[in-house]
Design a protein around this motif. Structure first.
Motif, PDB file in Angstrom:
ATOM      1  N   GLU A  14       0.859  -1.379   0.062  1.00  0.00           N
ATOM      2  CA  GLU A  14      -0.075  -0.058   0.105  1.00  0.00           C
ATOM      3  C   GLU A  14       0.788   1.114  -0.012  1.00  0.00           C
ATOM      4  O   GLU A  14       0.523   2.233  -0.396  1.00  0.00           O
ATOM      5  N   SER A  15       1.988   1.162   0.718  1.00  0.00           N
ATOM      6  CA  SER A  15       2.895   2.403   0.933  1.00  0.00           C
ATOM      7  C   SER A  15       3.712   2.675  -0.376  1.00  0.00           C
ATOM      8  O   SER A  15       4.040   3.768  -0.312  1.00  0.00           O
ATOM      9  N   LEU A  16       4.078   1.788  -1.160  1.00  0.00           N
ATOM     10  CA  LEU A  16       5.305   1.938  -1.918  1.00  0.00           C
ATOM     11  C   LEU A  16       4.840   3.071  -2.984  1.00  0.00           C
ATOM     12  O   LEU A  16       5.648   3.784  -3.270  1.00  0.00           O
ATOM     13  N   ASP A  94       7.373   2.008   5.261  1.00  0.00           N
ATOM     14  CA  ASP A  94       6.244   2.343   5.999  1.00  0.00           C
ATOM     15  C   ASP A  94       5.626   3.786   6.152  1.00  0.00           C
ATOM     16  O   ASP A  94       4.853   3.899   6.808  1.00  0.00           O
ATOM     17  N   LEU A  95       6.270   4.434   5.345  1.00  0.00           N
ATOM     18  CA  LEU A  95       6.092   5.882   5.274  1.00  0.00           C
ATOM     19  C   LEU A  95       6.174   6.781   6.731  1.00  0.00           C
ATOM     20  O   LEU A  95       5.688   7.848   6.897  1.00  0.00           O
ATOM     21  N   ARG A 200       2.440   5.496  11.585  1.00  0.00           N
ATOM     22  CA  ARG A 200       2.306   4.508  10.595  1.00  0.00           C
ATOM     23  C   ARG A 200       0.796   4.646   9.524  1.00  0.00           C
ATOM     24  O   ARG A 200      -0.250   4.804  10.366  1.00  0.00           O
ATOM     25  N   LYS A 201       0.967   4.799   8.420  1.00  0.00           N
ATOM     26  CA  LYS A 201      -0.402   4.836   7.689  1.00  0.00           C
ATOM     27  C   LYS A 201      -0.980   3.625   6.930  1.00  0.00           C
ATOM     28  O   LYS A 201      -2.031   3.474   7.042  1.00  0.00           O
ATOM     29  N   TYR A 202      -0.293   2.735   6.704  1.00  0.00           N
ATOM     30  CA  TYR A 202      -0.784   1.336   6.301  1.00  0.00           C
ATOM     31  C   TYR A 202      -0.099   0.189   6.878  1.00  0.00           C
ATOM     32  O   TYR A 202       1.144   0.272   7.575  1.00  0.00           O
ATOM     33  N   GLY A 203      -0.802  -0.801   7.196  1.00  0.00           N
ATOM     34  CA  GLY A 203      -0.262  -2.219   7.419  1.00  0.00           C
ATOM     35  C   GLY A 203       0.047  -1.997   9.104  1.00  0.00           C
ATOM     36  O   GLY A 203      -0.370  -1.232   9.806  1.00  0.00           O
ATOM     37  N   VAL A 204       0.961  -2.993   9.435  1.00  0.00           N
ATOM     38  CA  VAL A 204       1.260  -3.270  10.918  1.00  0.00           C
ATOM     39  C   VAL A 204       2.679  -3.350  11.014  1.00  0.00           C
ATOM     40  O   VAL A 204       3.407  -3.621   9.982  1.00  0.00           O
ATOM     41  N   THR A 205       3.298  -3.252  12.136  1.00  0.00           N
ATOM     42  CA  THR A 205       4.742  -3.347  12.275  1.00  0.00           C
ATOM     43  C   THR A 205       5.100  -4.847  12.191  1.00  0.00           C
ATOM     44  O   THR A 205       4.461  -5.747  12.298  1.00  0.00           O
ATOM     45  N   LYS A 206       6.277  -5.030  11.559  1.00  0.00           N
ATOM     46  CA  LYS A 206       6.825  -6.514  11.003  1.00  0.00           C
ATOM     47  C   LYS A 206       7.645  -6.839  12.460  1.00  0.00           C
ATOM     48  O   LYS A 206       8.225  -7.731  12.529  1.00  0.00           O
ATOM     49  N   PHE A 207       7.868  -6.347  13.380  1.00  0.00           N
ATOM     50  CA  PHE A 207       8.622  -6.581  14.545  1.00  0.00           C
ATOM     51  C   PHE A 207       7.917  -7.076  15.784  1.00  0.00           C
ATOM     52  O   PHE A 207       7.053  -6.098  16.116  1.00  0.00           O
TER      53      PHE A 207
END
Length: 317
Positions: A14-16, A94-95, A200-207
């Motif tokens: 979404e963010s790319l 992730d913007l 963070r605008k889209y998605g969730v953290t990956k950590f």
């Protein structure tokens, strides 16, 4: 070329597009020659398809695709190897990192002669308990342990002189402590810039929660590696020799005391009846093992140059 922007990512479809447009706008406004290198770390969404579409519309956008998820360090390593710019910028996909910071960070490298400029997210839009407080704690420990006076070792937004990224190898989870690796490689002009952090605008953290365990372990690893990776015998060999010597002296002392008692015909317990004999023997065994660990480490350190090979499945140039 002025700038190479390296962006590791995992499931950030979404963010790319928005991030690519934002970076292009900043670069064009400052008349920089540039390239954007997206490193897809084994995404399972449509991230690679998005990168391919962006590449078709702008040849300054390039891509590297991993066969599977290897982690951020491996993604940075592959991205660094592909860069052609005089200054290399890293940022997250992730913007939350602001491309508007790039011109000033570039100036600090080119005009102020820094080897590395690390971003400092002084005001963070992250959960206080799960991210902010642990981050401050780890960064405080890292400053005390390494002598590098920066506040945010793990900030994804950094600027490097090209020679820096070509001279260090980032693997495992070492992306958190790249300034330490750079200092160890001889690049000691390390600066810091307060940068704007965004929600963070889209998605969730990956950590996940595992970072609470990996953080301090990674720090111990990088400190040890920075000091002893080329000469592990300097650590294990010296420590093993000292432990072995203590055990040997203790064993000799126990034996001499027994011989003296026999010579003077004084009743004395058997050597094996005293716990000191076994403690001394254990020290000798441990000392020998440590010495051999140093020897094996020397052999491994001479044959570990291909640690990051065979990661890449596809590229866009």
């Amino acid at each position: 070329m002025n700038i190479s922007v390296v962006i590791p990512l995992f499931n950030e479809e979404e963010s790319l597009p928005e991030l690519a447009k934002w970076i292009k706008r900043v670069m064009d406004a400052n008349q920089f020659s540039y390239e954007i290198i997206f490193v897809d770390d084994g995404s399972t969404d449509l991230s690679w398809k998005v990168i391919q579409d962006l590449h078709q519309g702008n040849r300054q956008i390039k891509g590297i695709k991993f066969r599977r998820n290897y982690g951020k360090s491996a993604a940075l390593y592959a991205g660094f190897a592909a860069t052609a710019g005089d200054v290399v910028i890293t940022m997250d996909a992730d913007l939350q990192d602001n491309p508007e910071e790039i011109p000033e960070m570039y100036r600090m490298v080119v005009e102020d002669n820094f080897d590395l400029v690390s971003g400092w997210k002084k005001k963070r839009y992250d959960p206080v308990l799960s991210k902010n407080i642990p981050s401050k704690f780890y960064n405080w420990i890292a400053r005390k342990a390494t002598g590098i006076k920066i506040h945010d070792f793990n900030c994804g937004l950094k600027a490097y002189r090209s020679q820096v990224v070509k001279s260090i190898e980032v693997y495992g989870e070492m992306h958190r402590y790249i300034p330490i690796l750079a200092k160890w490689a001889g690049f000691k002009r390390i600066g810091e810039k307060v940068v704007k952090h965004q929600e963070r605008k889209y998605g969730v953290t990956k950590f996940g929660i595992e970072r609470f365990i990996r953080g301090p372990l990674d720090l111990l690893s990088v400190i040890f590696i920075s000091r002893f990776s080329k000469k592990p015998m300097h650590f294990f060999g010296v420590l093993g020799s000292l432990v072995f010597l203590v055990g040997l002296i203790s064993t000799i002392t126990v034996g001499v005391n027994k011989l003296v008692a026999l010579a003077e015909q004084v009743p004395a317990p058997r050597v094996t009846d005293t716990p000191y004999f076994f403690l001394a023997l254990t020290a000798m065994i441990i000392g020998t093992q440590l010495f051999l660990a140093g020897f094996i480490g020397e052999l491994v350190s001479r044959n570990a140059s291909e640690r990051n090979k065979y990661l890449v499945e596809d590229t866009l140039e």
